[in-house]
Scaffold this motif. Structure first.
Motif, short mmCIF file in Angstrom:
data_model
loop_
_atom_site.label_atom_id
_atom_site.label_comp_id
_atom_site.label_asym_id
_atom_site.label_seq_id
_atom_site.Cartn_x
_atom_site.Cartn_y
_atom_site.Cartn_z
N PHE A 92 -16.83 -13.67 2.99
CA PHE A 92 -15.77 -12.69 3.41
C PHE A 92 -14.80 -13.25 4.17
CE2 PHE A 92 -19.56 -10.09 2.36
CZ PHE A 92 -19.08 -8.96 2.03
N SER A 93 -15.09 -14.41 4.78
CA SER A 93 -14.01 -14.87 5.75
C SER A 93 -12.58 -15.05 5.05
CB SER A 93 -14.56 -16.23 6.11
OG SER A 93 -14.50 -17.11 5.20
N ALA A 94 -12.50 -15.59 3.74
CA ALA A 94 -11.07 -15.84 3.17
C ALA A 94 -10.56 -14.49 3.06
CB ALA A 94 -11.40 -16.44 1.79
N LYS A 95 -10.94 -13.44 2.74
CA LYS A 95 -10.41 -12.05 2.64
C LYS A 95 -9.99 -11.49 3.92
CE LYS A 95 -13.95 -11.18 -0.65
NZ LYS A 95 -14.95 -10.15 -1.07
N ALA A 96 -10.71 -11.88 4.91
CA ALA A 96 -10.69 -11.23 6.04
C ALA A 96 -9.32 -11.70 6.98
CB ALA A 96 -11.92 -11.22 7.14
N GLN A 97 -8.87 -12.76 6.52
CA GLN A 97 -7.74 -13.49 7.46
C GLN A 97 -6.80 -12.81 8.13
OE1 GLN A 97 -8.00 -16.61 8.67
NE2 GLN A 97 -9.86 -17.11 7.67
N ARG A 98 -6.40 -11.70 7.15
CA ARG A 98 -5.41 -10.74 7.65
C ARG A 98 -5.79 -9.40 7.67
NH1 ARG A 98 -2.24 -14.89 4.80
NH2 ARG A 98 -0.82 -15.71 6.12
N GLY A 99 -6.95 -9.19 7.59
CA GLY A 99 -7.67 -7.73 7.57
C GLY A 99 -7.39 -7.06 8.94
N SER A 103 -11.91 -3.17 8.84
CA SER A 103 -11.73 -2.77 7.57
C SER A 103 -12.82 -3.60 6.72
CB SER A 103 -10.34 -3.64 7.29
OG SER A 103 -10.29 -5.23 7.64
N PHE A 104 -13.61 -4.08 7.62
CA PHE A 104 -14.87 -4.59 6.64
C PHE A 104 -16.32 -4.09 7.10
CE2 PHE A 104 -11.85 -7.81 5.91
CZ PHE A 104 -12.25 -8.32 4.68
N SER A 107 -18.25 -2.59 3.88
CA SER A 107 -18.63 -3.61 3.01
C SER A 107 -19.56 -4.49 3.62
CB SER A 107 -17.31 -4.25 2.44
OG SER A 107 -16.46 -5.28 3.26
#
Length: 146
Positions: A92-99, A103-104, A107
């Protein structure tokens, strides 16, 4: 329930995913504590408030939190944090850098819940103190039944 809340935030304090098993102000108290954690030099920190421990870990630009009843100790909450961190950084961390904030929740929140439920049901799997306490409770329960 021993562990009642857990979350993942970016290093700036933006809360990305959380799960709570109780109603109340736990998330607000956690957000207030987060500012102290961001500024602290230590990667691990525990703040005690209202008979609960707020256990934080800063790792790889993320801040992980587990809130537990104070008498539950710190070992199991930090075991939860380790499990959550491993899962978060694994996918998840790669997707969450600018989340965006929260937003998670949908999921990743259930993954936090599953890890929390597992450790709440079996704290003795990571804590010798919890294992001894479970044995004492079992003996008390058996002696009452006789």
């Amino acid at each position: 329930m021993p562990i009642i809340y857990a979350s993942v935030a970016r290093g700036d304090g933006t809360l990305l995913a959380e799960w709570s098993d109780v109603k109340g102000n736990t998330a607000q108290v956690a957000a207030d504590c987060m500012q102290h954690v961001i500024a602290a030099p230590d990667p691990r920190m525990t703040i005690t408030c209202d008979k609960h421990t707020f256990n934080f870990l800063k790792a790889n630009d993320w801040i992980y939190l587990a809130v537990a009843n104070e008498d539950f100790g710190r070992q199991v909450p930090f075991a939860l944090i380790q499990r959550v961190a491993q899962e978060w950084e694994g996918g998840f961390s790669a997707k969450a850098q600018r989340g965006a904030a929260h937003s998670f929740d949908r999921s990743f929140g259930p993954k936090i819940r599953d890890a929390m439920d597992q450790l709440n049901a079996n704290p003795e799997s990571v804590s010798k103190v919890a294992a001894v306490q479970k044995q004492v409770d079992d003996v008390k329960r058996l002696s009452r039944g006789m």
